[in-house]
Scaffold this motif. Structure first.
Motif, PDB file in Angstrom:
ATOM      1  N   VAL A 110       0.849  -1.207   0.000  1.00 45.44           N
ATOM      2  CA  VAL A 110       0.000   0.000   0.000  1.00 45.44           C
ATOM      3  C   VAL A 110       0.887   1.261   0.000  1.00 45.44           C
ATOM      4  CG1 VAL A 110      -1.890   1.228   1.131  1.00 45.44           C
ATOM      5  CG2 VAL A 110      -1.823  -1.258   1.214  1.00 45.44           C
ATOM      6  N   GLU A 111       1.962   1.216   0.751  1.00 46.71           N
ATOM      7  CA  GLU A 111       2.891   2.347   0.747  1.00 46.71           C
ATOM      8  C   GLU A 111       3.500   2.547  -0.644  1.00 46.71           C
ATOM      9  OE1 GLU A 111       5.844   2.472   3.815  1.00 46.71           O
ATOM     10  OE2 GLU A 111       4.366   2.385   5.433  1.00 46.71           O
ATOM     11  N   GLU A 112       3.768   1.436  -1.317  1.00 49.38           N
ATOM     12  CA  GLU A 112       4.329   1.556  -2.674  1.00 49.38           C
ATOM     13  C   GLU A 112       3.339   2.204  -3.626  1.00 49.38           C
ATOM     14  OE1 GLU A 112       7.370   1.125  -3.655  1.00 49.38           O
ATOM     15  OE2 GLU A 112       7.964   0.467  -1.659  1.00 49.38           O
ATOM     16  N   ILE A 113       2.071   1.776  -3.542  1.00 51.14           N
ATOM     17  CA  ILE A 113       1.047   2.318  -4.439  1.00 51.14           C
ATOM     18  C   ILE A 113       0.903   3.835  -4.240  1.00 51.14           C
ATOM     19  CG2 ILE A 113      -1.453   2.329  -4.897  1.00 51.14           C
ATOM     20  CD1 ILE A 113      -1.393  -0.729  -4.276  1.00 51.14           C
ATOM     21  N   PHE A 114       1.036   4.260  -2.979  1.00 51.66           N
ATOM     22  CA  PHE A 114       0.846   5.684  -2.682  1.00 51.66           C
ATOM     23  C   PHE A 114       2.166   6.432  -2.472  1.00 51.66           C
ATOM     24  CE2 PHE A 114      -3.219   3.723  -1.655  1.00 51.66           C
ATOM     25  CZ  PHE A 114      -4.096   4.592  -2.280  1.00 51.66           C
ATOM     26  N   SER A 115       3.244   5.848  -2.963  1.00 45.95           N
ATOM     27  CA  SER A 115       4.549   6.488  -2.740  1.00 45.95           C
ATOM     28  C   SER A 115       4.676   7.815  -3.486  1.00 45.95           C
ATOM     29  CB  SER A 115       5.686   5.543  -3.131  1.00 45.95           C
ATOM     30  OG  SER A 115       5.537   5.186  -4.484  1.00 45.95           O
ATOM     31  N   PHE A 116       3.774   8.047  -4.452  1.00 50.29           N
ATOM     32  CA  PHE A 116       3.843   9.315  -5.201  1.00 50.29           C
ATOM     33  C   PHE A 116       3.635  10.523  -4.290  1.00 50.29           C
ATOM     34  CE2 PHE A 116      -0.588   7.952  -5.348  1.00 50.29           C
ATOM     35  CZ  PHE A 116      -1.250   9.104  -4.958  1.00 50.29           C
ATOM     36  N   PHE A 117       3.046  10.312  -3.103  1.00 48.28           N
ATOM     37  CA  PHE A 117       2.853  11.440  -2.188  1.00 48.28           C
ATOM     38  C   PHE A 117       4.194  12.009  -1.719  1.00 48.28           C
ATOM     39  CE2 PHE A 117      -1.564   9.926  -1.395  1.00 48.28           C
ATOM     40  CZ  PHE A 117      -2.218  11.138  -1.503  1.00 48.28           C
ATOM     41  N   ASN A 118       5.231  11.159  -1.800  1.00 50.02           N
ATOM     42  CA  ASN A 118       6.556  11.614  -1.383  1.00 50.02           C
ATOM     43  C   ASN A 118       6.600  12.107   0.051  1.00 50.02           C
ATOM     44  OD1 ASN A 118       8.791  11.375  -2.977  1.00 50.02           O
ATOM     45  ND2 ASN A 118       7.934  12.815  -4.492  1.00 50.02           N
ATOM     46  N   LYS A 119       5.835  11.431   0.886  1.00 50.42           N
ATOM     47  CA  LYS A 119       5.789  11.827   2.297  1.00 50.42           C
ATOM     48  C   LYS A 119       5.918  10.575   3.146  1.00 50.42           C
ATOM     49  CE  LYS A 119       1.875  14.200   2.927  1.00 50.42           C
ATOM     50  NZ  LYS A 119       0.940  15.162   3.513  1.00 50.42           N
ATOM     51  N   ASP A 165      -5.705   2.422   1.333  1.00 49.35           N
ATOM     52  CA  ASP A 165      -5.668   0.967   1.186  1.00 49.35           C
ATOM     53  C   ASP A 165      -5.681   0.626  -0.303  1.00 49.35           C
ATOM     54  OD1 ASP A 165      -5.500  -1.655   1.958  1.00 49.35           O
ATOM     55  OD2 ASP A 165      -7.415  -1.712   3.013  1.00 49.35           O
ATOM     56  N   ASP A 166      -5.393  -0.634  -0.624  1.00 49.16           N
ATOM     57  CA  ASP A 166      -5.429  -0.981  -2.050  1.00 49.16           C
ATOM     58  C   ASP A 166      -6.860  -1.203  -2.541  1.00 49.16           C
ATOM     59  OD1 ASP A 166      -5.553  -3.315  -0.552  1.00 49.16           O
ATOM     60  OD2 ASP A 166      -4.183  -4.465  -1.807  1.00 49.16           O
ATOM     61  N   ILE A 167      -7.646  -1.982  -1.790  1.00 52.37           N
ATOM     62  CA  ILE A 167      -9.000  -2.297  -2.265  1.00 52.37           C
ATOM     63  C   ILE A 167     -10.009  -2.135  -1.135  1.00 52.37           C
ATOM     64  CG2 ILE A 167     -10.438  -4.059  -3.371  1.00 52.37           C
ATOM     65  CD1 ILE A 167      -7.699  -5.553  -3.864  1.00 52.37           C
ATOM     66  N   VAL A 168     -11.153  -1.574  -1.426  1.00 51.31           N
ATOM     67  CA  VAL A 168     -12.247  -1.622  -0.460  1.00 51.31           C
ATOM     68  C   VAL A 168     -13.230  -2.695  -0.922  1.00 51.31           C
ATOM     69  CG1 VAL A 168     -13.436   0.330  -1.588  1.00 51.31           C
ATOM     70  CG2 VAL A 168     -14.094  -0.347   0.740  1.00 51.31           C
ATOM     71  N   THR A 169     -13.499  -3.644  -0.030  1.00 51.44           N
ATOM     72  CA  THR A 169     -14.462  -4.694  -0.382  1.00 51.44           C
ATOM     73  C   THR A 169     -15.672  -4.559   0.534  1.00 51.44           C
ATOM     74  OG1 THR A 169     -13.098  -6.196   0.936  1.00 51.44           O
ATOM     75  CG2 THR A 169     -12.898  -6.358  -1.419  1.00 51.44           C
ATOM     76  N   THR A 170     -15.585  -5.113   1.732  1.00 46.08           N
ATOM     77  CA  THR A 170     -16.732  -4.990   2.632  1.00 46.08           C
ATOM     78  C   THR A 170     -16.679  -3.681   3.416  1.00 46.08           C
ATOM     79  OG1 THR A 170     -15.583  -6.004   4.487  1.00 46.08           O
ATOM     80  CG2 THR A 170     -16.711  -7.478   2.964  1.00 46.08           C
ATOM     81  N   GLY A 171     -15.508  -3.110   3.543  1.00 44.41           N
ATOM     82  CA  GLY A 171     -15.369  -1.886   4.329  1.00 44.41           C
ATOM     83  C   GLY A 171     -15.164  -2.148   5.815  1.00 44.41           C
ATOM     84  N   SER A 172     -15.225  -3.429   6.233  1.00 42.98           N
ATOM     85  CA  SER A 172     -15.080  -3.737   7.671  1.00 42.98           C
ATOM     86  C   SER A 172     -13.716  -3.323   8.208  1.00 42.98           C
ATOM     87  CB  SER A 172     -15.233  -5.234   7.938  1.00 42.98           C
ATOM     88  OG  SER A 172     -16.405  -5.703   7.363  1.00 42.98           O
ATOM     89  N   LYS A 187      -8.625  15.900  13.395  1.00 39.22           N
ATOM     90  CA  LYS A 187      -9.556  16.930  12.946  1.00 39.22           C
ATOM     91  C   LYS A 187     -10.510  16.343  11.916  1.00 39.22           C
ATOM     92  CE  LYS A 187      -8.981  21.651  11.256  1.00 39.22           C
ATOM     93  NZ  LYS A 187      -7.903  22.608  10.912  1.00 39.22           N
ATOM     94  N   LYS A 188      -9.979  15.413  11.131  1.00 41.07           N
ATOM     95  CA  LYS A 188     -10.733  14.897  10.005  1.00 41.07           C
ATOM     96  C   LYS A 188     -10.083  13.615   9.505  1.00 41.07           C
ATOM     97  CE  LYS A 188     -12.259  16.923   5.709  1.00 41.07           C
ATOM     98  NZ  LYS A 188     -12.210  18.040   4.800  1.00 41.07           N
ATOM     99  N   ILE A 189     -10.895  12.674   9.005  1.00 38.62           N
ATOM    100  CA  ILE A 189     -10.317  11.476   8.385  1.00 38.62           C
ATOM    101  C   ILE A 189     -10.927  11.315   6.995  1.00 38.62           C
ATOM    102  CG2 ILE A 189     -10.041   8.968   8.499  1.00 38.62           C
ATOM    103  CD1 ILE A 189     -10.406   9.131  11.522  1.00 38.62           C
ATOM    104  N   GLU A 190     -10.094  11.204   5.984  1.00 40.53           N
ATOM    105  CA  GLU A 190     -10.577  10.877   4.648  1.00 40.53           C
ATOM    106  C   GLU A 190      -9.983   9.532   4.245  1.00 40.53           C
ATOM    107  OE1 GLU A 190     -11.772  13.170   1.750  1.00 40.53           O
ATOM    108  OE2 GLU A 190     -11.926  15.047   2.873  1.00 40.53           O
ATOM    109  N   ILE A 191     -10.675   8.849   3.340  1.00 40.99           N
ATOM    110  CA  ILE A 191     -10.199   7.515   2.941  1.00 40.99           C
ATOM    111  C   ILE A 191     -10.072   7.429   1.421  1.00 40.99           C
ATOM    112  CG2 ILE A 191     -10.552   5.036   3.257  1.00 40.99           C
ATOM    113  CD1 ILE A 191     -12.869   5.834   5.230  1.00 40.99           C
ATOM    114  N   VAL A 192      -8.936   6.946   0.968  1.00 43.00           N
ATOM    115  CA  VAL A 192      -8.727   6.734  -0.461  1.00 43.00           C
ATOM    116  C   VAL A 192      -8.247   5.300  -0.683  1.00 43.00           C
ATOM    117  CG1 VAL A 192      -7.198   7.288  -2.407  1.00 43.00           C
ATOM    118  CG2 VAL A 192      -8.247   9.139  -1.107  1.00 43.00           C
ATOM    119  N   THR A 193      -8.863   4.624  -1.646  1.00 45.93           N
ATOM    120  CA  THR A 193      -8.330   3.316  -2.054  1.00 45.93           C
ATOM    121  C   THR A 193      -8.138   3.317  -3.569  1.00 45.93           C
ATOM    122  OG1 THR A 193     -10.460   2.206  -2.466  1.00 45.93           O
ATOM    123  CG2 THR A 193      -9.608   2.113  -0.224  1.00 45.93           C
TER     124      THR A 193
END
Ligand code: ZN
Length: 204
Positions: A110-119, A165-172, A187-193
């Motif tokens: 998952v870190e690899e997939i989102f490594s473009f954030f450079n953070k 995350d890589d995939i959202v399936t059930t969301g559990s 303050k806030k939580i957003e979710i990206v898959t």
């Protein structure tokens, strides 16, 4: 420059190539069938980018199963630029895999997939063991993830958090992660898959 998927030479044509962050040709990109959707889960809403089918399934397998780490940048080739701006002041937290599968794989996919954030990623969520969610009903899934995911105590108070995350399936799993992160009073939580499946049995 050659496309990371088909290895054909990339012809610089089409307006889309101006935004692309990774070497992927237009025809491979179109095959990924990018179709962003907001998927409601029990504890929020997931911004997901690709239906989990065909090409994207085999690419994720190639990355995770065959350890083809070079593929990681293709998934968000088109969206990386916008996501980096949109979430520039967020703390990045990935949904966890078990220590065992991380070791086995040798990298955190998952870190690899989102490594473009450079953070840096805040590795505060820990998964203690794997289990098969597909055989469980909604209530059983909820109980099962309750015991196996825990959270360290990072200073997230009043911070904006982006859960990935890589995939959202059930969301559990993601709902449990949100629940744990919420206890730290961000303050806030957003979710990206990256991908989403359409729930077959009523979902969440
Ligand atoms: Zn290609």
């Amino acid at each position: 420059m050659r496309c990371l998927i088909c290895f054909n030479e990339i012809k610089k044509q089409g307006i889309h190539s101006l935004f692309f962050n990774a070497p992927i040709c237009q025809s491979c990109f179109l095959k990924l069938n990018r179709n962003p959707k907001d998927i409601p889960i029990e504890k929020g809403c997931v911004h997901a980018y690709f239906p989990y089918e065909d090409q994207i399934v085999s690419l994720i397998y190639q990355l995770k199963g065959c350890k083809d780490i070079a593929l990681a940048p293709v998934f968000f080739a088109y969206d990386a630029f916008f996501l980096k701006i949109k979430y520039r002041d967020y703390v990045l937290v990935c949904a966890p895999s078990t220590e065992e599968s991380n070791k086995e794989r040798g990298f955190l996919h998952v870190e690899e997939i989102f490594s473009f954030f450079n953070k840096p990623f805040c590795r505060c969520l820990i998964k203690q063991k794997d289990f098969k969610q597909s055989s469980l009903n909604k209530k059983e899934r909820k109980e099962a993830v309750k015991d196996i995911i825990r959270c360290l105590d990072p200073p997230l108070e009043n911070k904006k958090v982006l859960l990935l995350d890589d995939i959202v399936t059930t969301g559990s799993t993601l709902s449990r992660c949100v629940e744990l992160l919420d206890e730290l009073h961000p303050k806030k939580i957003e979710i990206v898959t990256l991908a989403y499946t359409m729930p077959k049995n009523g979902g969440i």
